[in-house]
Scaffold this active site. Structure first.
Site, short mmCIF file in Angstrom:
data_model
loop_
_atom_site.label_atom_id
_atom_site.label_comp_id
_atom_site.label_asym_id
_atom_site.label_seq_id
_atom_site.Cartn_x
_atom_site.Cartn_y
_atom_site.Cartn_z
CG ASP A 28 20.35 10.56 16.11
OD1 ASP A 28 21.53 10.94 16.04
OD2 ASP A 28 20.00 9.54 16.73
CE1 TYR A 64 17.08 14.12 23.32
CE2 TYR A 64 18.22 13.57 25.36
CZ TYR A 64 18.25 14.00 24.05
OH TYR A 64 19.45 14.32 23.47
#
Length: 262
Positions: free
Chosen positions: A59, A118
């Site tokens: 994103d 992540y």
């Protein structure tokens, strides 16, 4: 009989600071990572055919330590190291190519089994140097880090994660496995302008839904503030739970750390 040109397939590892980009995917009138990568390749290849596909779209403002895209060509790259050097010379300074290798036509970057890790970098309790903003989220309230560590461990395993998907639909697949989820003190990223202590949420899994990790991080922040309890998190993970977790942690603290193909 129409001649079909031979195709060549390459896997490129790269890293980027996402702060000034509107994510990976190309969008009209917006600066995106895919736009900058393709623009650079178009310049290098002087209009020859190429196509790029990424293993996972990040994103806006999300960064990557080690992401991967596949490059499709109709001409062979004879000097891979030379290409990598030329690619880096022409990329903007907040994108860097790390490695390149040739793969065969059976490799499919979208469907090939992979594990992603992540990291979410944050600190709390004090206003930080503005230079921290591109990769670190600052929570000005006090946080109970110990209970947040306990909360992070609750996500490990296979659970129903409807509560951790942005705008879930009726037909989504919400039972998913998280291989690792831990909250630890940050000793990976350092700078002389960083606060004395900062923290990392590390999450590893086969695949993630939209804003899943930021919703998990937001839930842990609310837990650390005392707005939620460990029982609230447990209740959100049971089959068919429709508990709404609505705090999405800021994007700039999120980093795609690695993509491993099986």
């Amino acid at each position: 009989m129409q001649f079909q040109p031979k195709k060549y397939y390459y896997l490129i590892n790269f890293q980027y600071l996402g702060y000034r980009f509107h994510g990976w995917q190309k969008q009209p009138n917006l600066k995106t990572l895919h736009l900058m990568v393709d623009r650079t390749l178009n310049y290098i290849f002087e209009g020859k055919y190429f196509k790029t596909l990424v293993s996972g779209r990040t994103d806006a403002m999300v960064s990557a330590e080690n992401a991967t895209f596949e490059l499709f060509l109709q001409h062979e790259l004879e000097d891979l190291n030379g290409f990598l050097e030329l690619f880096n010379f022409n990329l903007p300074q907040d994108i860097r190519a790390l490695a390149i290798k040739e793969v065969d036509e059976k490799f499919n970057i979208i469907n090939h089994p992979k594990t992603k890790e992540y990291l979410y970098l944050f600190t709390y309790g004090e206003k930080c140097h503005p230079f921290c903003a591109p990769i670190m989220t600052t929570i000005l309230d006090d946080l109970d880090i110990d209970i947040m560590k306990q909360g992070a461990k609750l996500f490990e395993g296979e659970y129903y994660l409807w509560s951790y998907c942005y705008k879930p639909t009726e037909n989504g697949i919400y039972t998913r496995e998280i291989l690792q989820c831990e909250l630890v003190e940050n000793n990976i990223y350092t700078a002389n302008y960083f606060p004395k202590k900062s923290y990392l949420l590390r999450v590893k899994g086969k695949g993630f839904m939209r804003n899943q990790i930021r919703l998990m991080m937001g839930t842990l922040i609310d837990l650390g503030k005392g707005k939620l309890t460990l029982e609230d998190i447990k209740d959100s993970l049971v089959p068919d739970s429709k508990i709404k977790m609505d705090y999405i942690a800021p994007a700039s603290g999120l980093i795609l750390n690695s993509v491993e193909f099986e």
